[in-house]
Design a protein around this motif. Structure first.
Motif, mmCIF file in Angstrom:
data_model
loop_
_atom_site.group_PDB
_atom_site.id
_atom_site.type_symbol
_atom_site.label_atom_id
_atom_site.label_comp_id
_atom_site.label_asym_id
_atom_site.label_seq_id
_atom_site.Cartn_x
_atom_site.Cartn_y
_atom_site.Cartn_z
ATOM 1 N N GLU A 50 -6.473 -7.886 -7.331
ATOM 2 C CA GLU A 50 -7.313 -9.083 -7.278
ATOM 3 C C GLU A 50 -8.742 -8.766 -7.704
ATOM 4 O O GLU A 50 -9.424 -9.600 -8.276
ATOM 5 C CB GLU A 50 -7.308 -9.641 -5.859
ATOM 6 C CG GLU A 50 -6.906 -11.086 -5.793
ATOM 7 C CD GLU A 50 -6.498 -11.458 -4.384
ATOM 8 O OE1 GLU A 50 -7.397 -11.819 -3.622
ATOM 9 O OE2 GLU A 50 -5.295 -11.348 -4.057
ATOM 10 N N ALA A 110 -5.323 -2.973 -4.414
ATOM 11 C CA ALA A 110 -3.930 -2.684 -4.725
ATOM 12 C C ALA A 110 -3.266 -3.864 -5.426
ATOM 13 O O ALA A 110 -2.464 -3.690 -6.339
ATOM 14 C CB ALA A 110 -3.171 -2.328 -3.451
ATOM 15 N N ARG A 111 -3.605 -5.068 -4.950
ATOM 16 C CA ARG A 111 -2.984 -6.246 -5.553
ATOM 17 C C ARG A 111 -3.582 -6.578 -6.911
ATOM 18 O O ARG A 111 -3.099 -7.461 -7.599
ATOM 19 C CB ARG A 111 -3.163 -7.457 -4.627
ATOM 20 C CG ARG A 111 -2.203 -7.487 -3.457
ATOM 21 C CD ARG A 111 -2.073 -8.907 -2.935
ATOM 22 N NE ARG A 111 -3.369 -9.469 -2.581
ATOM 23 C CZ ARG A 111 -3.902 -9.384 -1.369
ATOM 24 N NH1 ARG A 111 -3.259 -8.780 -0.406
ATOM 25 N NH2 ARG A 111 -5.082 -9.925 -1.122
ATOM 26 N N HIS A 155 -6.321 -3.708 0.161
ATOM 27 C CA HIS A 155 -5.270 -4.550 -0.419
ATOM 28 C C HIS A 155 -5.737 -5.278 -1.659
ATOM 29 O O HIS A 155 -4.976 -5.437 -2.613
ATOM 30 C CB HIS A 155 -4.782 -5.572 0.617
ATOM 31 C CG HIS A 155 -3.911 -4.941 1.652
ATOM 32 N ND1 HIS A 155 -2.749 -4.290 1.322
ATOM 33 C CD2 HIS A 155 -4.029 -4.858 2.994
ATOM 34 C CE1 HIS A 155 -2.187 -3.815 2.441
ATOM 35 N NE2 HIS A 155 -2.956 -4.143 3.465
ATOM 36 N N ASP A 190 -10.470 0.403 -9.460
ATOM 37 C CA ASP A 190 -9.078 0.437 -9.910
ATOM 38 C C ASP A 190 -9.092 1.106 -11.286
ATOM 39 O O ASP A 190 -9.325 0.454 -12.303
ATOM 40 C CB ASP A 190 -8.530 -0.993 -10.005
ATOM 41 C CG ASP A 190 -7.122 -1.013 -10.594
ATOM 42 O OD1 ASP A 190 -6.605 0.072 -10.933
ATOM 43 O OD2 ASP A 190 -6.546 -2.113 -10.692
#
Ligand SMILES: Nc1ncnc2c1ncn2[C@@H]1O[C@H](COP(=O)(O)OP(=O)(O)O)[C@@H](O)[C@H]1O
Ligand SMILES: [Mg+2]
Lengths: 378, 309
Positions: free
Chosen positions: A99, A96-97, A93, A127
């Motif tokens: 961060e 994906a977010r 996550h 990412d």
């Protein structure tokens, strides 16, 4: 009509333009506001080699070896280890977010397998949605890890240390060894600033007369097209020169961009480039009927210049058709000249092709402008 | 050199498929003052622009000051002063800067002195550093006239120079035109005002792009074959509505406390007057005015066809 008469009329128009330019605060402000804003935005804000990217660590074991690895990542300046996560789904996550840009997975038993020589896996999830943002950090990862382990695997473990490859590869990143983005961007900005302001301002030069109803008078007075054009363009040559000084001084003293080549070569380049842009602007003002249209035409020219010239994106990364368009645009050649002279110390012999291409463009633009200039109100 | 300042024939100007000027001939001797009349959209501005080479005639040919209107516009411009219908000097230049700019383009010697003189004559010497855009309508016209006459042109083309200017300023303006004319300038001036038409040596009347009348005012009136009556008495103004539109009555106007009617057919007009039989109204025949003639000419030619300012 005599030559002196021609000069007298050019002078008359030149003086008129100067006075009007001085009174038009907004345009005047724009001529110097735009370079400053672009210098600040592009000069300070753009970095194509981003460092300190936020990284999460998912370590299933903590040993001296893993600590060494993590420290090495951190000291490379590319990875900034901001948090530790225990749950693999959490790590998912985080990525994906947005961060974090990376998640480093160290599986349980990593150290033990390493010592046994079983080549354990170290996983870095990146990412890579923006390839440019992650690429340098990814490219360095292997070297960082190997470098770190070479120090740790000593004595009895020395056999496990990564061995050098069969070839000793030497890469010299020349002209900008530290890969400082500003060194590339700031000289390029000189071309971008000149393109944007000069094309726009001259583009408005004739349309302003048409919009304000003064064109009829200008045409009824005894000035010939070429005289009007020279008279109107000349003040902006001075503007271009002033902008060039602003950018060059900033490049030197604010951004510390090196200047290896000869100034006079650059000055010739600037002169031809300024002239080419003014001719484009003047052509636009013979096509557009309102200042608004002149502005739109300017962007029609400015955008491809910005995108296809190699200012924003690597020229060699573009497909052939885009490179072909790029080769036509004067900014492409000017960028090669300004970067060549400043960063590479290139001489006239290295750059004459660029000068010729830019000069040819300027000549074509002048020809179009003269052919399109309306001597009548038709 | 011919003694015609303007000698053009068969001038036609089309914009797309619209005919703005349709076969205009003008033979204007040097030194005269001519009035150029016609309703809005009749082609006055377009004709003037073709004469000084600002528009290229679609058909037709001719000379202006002996220079070919199609091929020698630069020579024509050097000896012509053209005052545009709408103020077209630079509003963001001062009065002085406008004059200096013009003077420089004409390469006048002793520029400073000439501009000083002009400002003095204009009465604008103490306002010379104001922006031209700040001037009132009347002053703008005077500035424009001064600017286009500074280089002593042989021909002056003035396009509705007095539109929207007060009567006193108009009178001054015309005094100036006559002064320039006595200095030998040829002046062609377009106007809508009848009193201005009467100050011209000759007039040319345009309708729908064609010349429909030309000559001295007296001749035009005589040639029109128009008959006019003037009725005076109590309450004549009320009769106007009843006379309007009757057969034989082309035009009814109330002014100077009297009713003025005109028509082309004497018998029909007299019948119409007799028919409405106003009490105590005394009718007598008068000389038709230029305005009567123009109204008839305008009616014959049709209404305003202008589509483009
Ligand atoms: N540039 C142009 N494009 C299209 N039509 C025009 C243009 N200029 C004038 N016209 C048309 O030509 C006609 C004559 O106009 P103009 O010469 O301005 O008349 P005037 O000066 O007598 O009022 C008008 O119908 C006008 O709409
Ligand atoms: Mg007009």
């Amino acid at each position: 009509m005599t030559v002196s008469a021609t000069w007298a009329r050019i002078g008359a128009i030149f003086i008129k333009e100067l006075v009007q330019m001085r009174r038009d605060r907004l345009t005047f402000g724009m001529m110097f506001g735009i370079p400053v804003i672009q210098l600040i935005l592009f000069g300070f804000a753009i970095n194509t080699d981003p460092k300190d990217l936020p990284t999460a660590v998912h370590a299933e074991e903590h040993t001296p070896v893993t600590r060494t690895l993590l420290r090495a990542l951190e000291t490379s300046q590319y990875y900034d280890l901001v948090l530790e996560s225990d749950d693999p789904r959490d790590s998912e996550h985080l990525l994906a977010r947005g961060e974090v840009a990376f998640v480093v997975f160290i599986p349980a038993g990593f150290t033990e397998r390493l010592v046994r020589g079983e080549r354990p896996q170290l996983l870095i999830e990146a990412d890579a949605s923006d390839p440019a943002a992650a690429s340098n950090a990814i490219a360095r990862a292997e070297a960082i890890v190997n470098q770190a382990l070479r120090h740790d695997l000593k004595g009895p473990l020395a056999g496990l240390a990564p061995r050098p490859g069969p070839v000793e590869l030497i890469v010299h990143p020349r002209y900008n060894p530290e890969g400082i983005t500003q060194y590339n961007i700031v000289p390029g900005l000189l071309g971008v600033v000149l393109t944007m302001t000069l094309v726009m301002i001259t583009g408005m030069a004739m349309t302003k007369e048409a919009e304000r109803g003064t064109l009829e008078n200008l045409l009824a007075l005894p000035a010939r097209p070429v005289e009007v054009m020279i008279g109107k363009i000349t003040p902006y040559i001075a503007v271009g020169a002033a902008q060039a000084i602003v950018v060059l001084v900033t490049a030197r003293f604010l951004f510390g961009v090196p200047f290896h080549g000869a100034l006079w070569i650059l000055l010739i380049g600037i002169a031809i480039f300024v002239f080419a842009n003014l001719a484009v602007g003047f052509t636009f003002s013979t096509i557009a009927t309102t200042q608004m249209q002149a502005m739109q035409l300017t962007f029609f020219f400015f955008l491809p210049s910005l995108l296809l010239s190699g200012f924003m994106f690597p020229f060699r990364g573009m497909p052939t058709w885009a490179q072909t368009i790029g080769e036509v645009l004067p900014l492409t050649h000017f960028l090669r000249i300004v970067r060549g002279v400043m960063l590479k110390g290139a001489g006239l012999a290295d750059l004459y092709g660029e000068f010729i291409a830019m000069g040819a463009f300027a000549a074509a633009a002048v020809a179009v402008a003269m052919a399109r200039y309306r001597r009548t109100l038709d | 050199m011919s003694d015609l300042a303007i000698d053009v024939s068969g001038l036609v100007k089309r914009f797309g498929d619209k005919i703005a000027v349709d076969g205009v001939d003008i033979q204007m001797p040097r030194g005269e003052v001519w009035g150029f009349l016609g309703p809005n959209g009749s082609g006055k501005t377009t004709t003037i622009r073709m004469i000084c080479g600002l528009l290229r005639a679609t058909e037709g040919a001719g000379t202006c000051l002996g220079y070919d209107v199609l091929n020698e516009p630069e020579k024509i411009r050097a000896h012509t002063g053209y005052m545009t219908q709408h103020f077209s000097f630079w509003k963001d230049l001062t009065i002085r800067e406008n004059l200096e700019f013009t003077a420089r383009l004409y390469q006048m010697p002793q520029l400073r002195e000439r501009v000083d003189e002009t400002l003095e004559t204009l009465g604008l010497a103490d306002r010379q550093n104001q922006l031209a855009g700040a001037l009132s309508g009347g002053w703008k016209q005077r500035l424009a006239l001064a600017a286009v006459t500074m280089h002593n042109p042989r021909l002056l083309l003035l396009d509705e120079p007095t539109a929207g200017v007060d009567p006193q300023a108009r009178r001054d303006f015309w005094d100036e035109i006559h002064r320039l004319s006595t200095r030998g300038m040829t002046v062609l001036v377009s106007t809508h005002y009848m009193d201005e038409a009467e100050r011209c040596d000759r007039i040319v009347y345009l309708a729908n792009g064609k010349v429909v009348a030309r000559g001295r005012i007296g001749e035009i009136i005589a040639r029109s074959g128009l008959v006019a009556y003037r009725g005076e008495g109590e309450d004549v103004r009320r009769l106007a509505a009843r006379l309007q539109g009757r057969p034989g009555v082309d035009h009814v106007a109330y002014f100077s406390a009297a009713l003025n009617v005109s028509g082309e057919n004497r018998q029909a007009l007299e019948n119409a007057i007799a028919d409405i039989d106003g009490k105590d109204v005394e009718w007598r025949e008068i000389q038709p005015t230029l305005e009567d003639v123009f109204i008839v000419l305008m009616m014959r030619a049709g209404a305003d066809r202008r589509t483009h300012a």
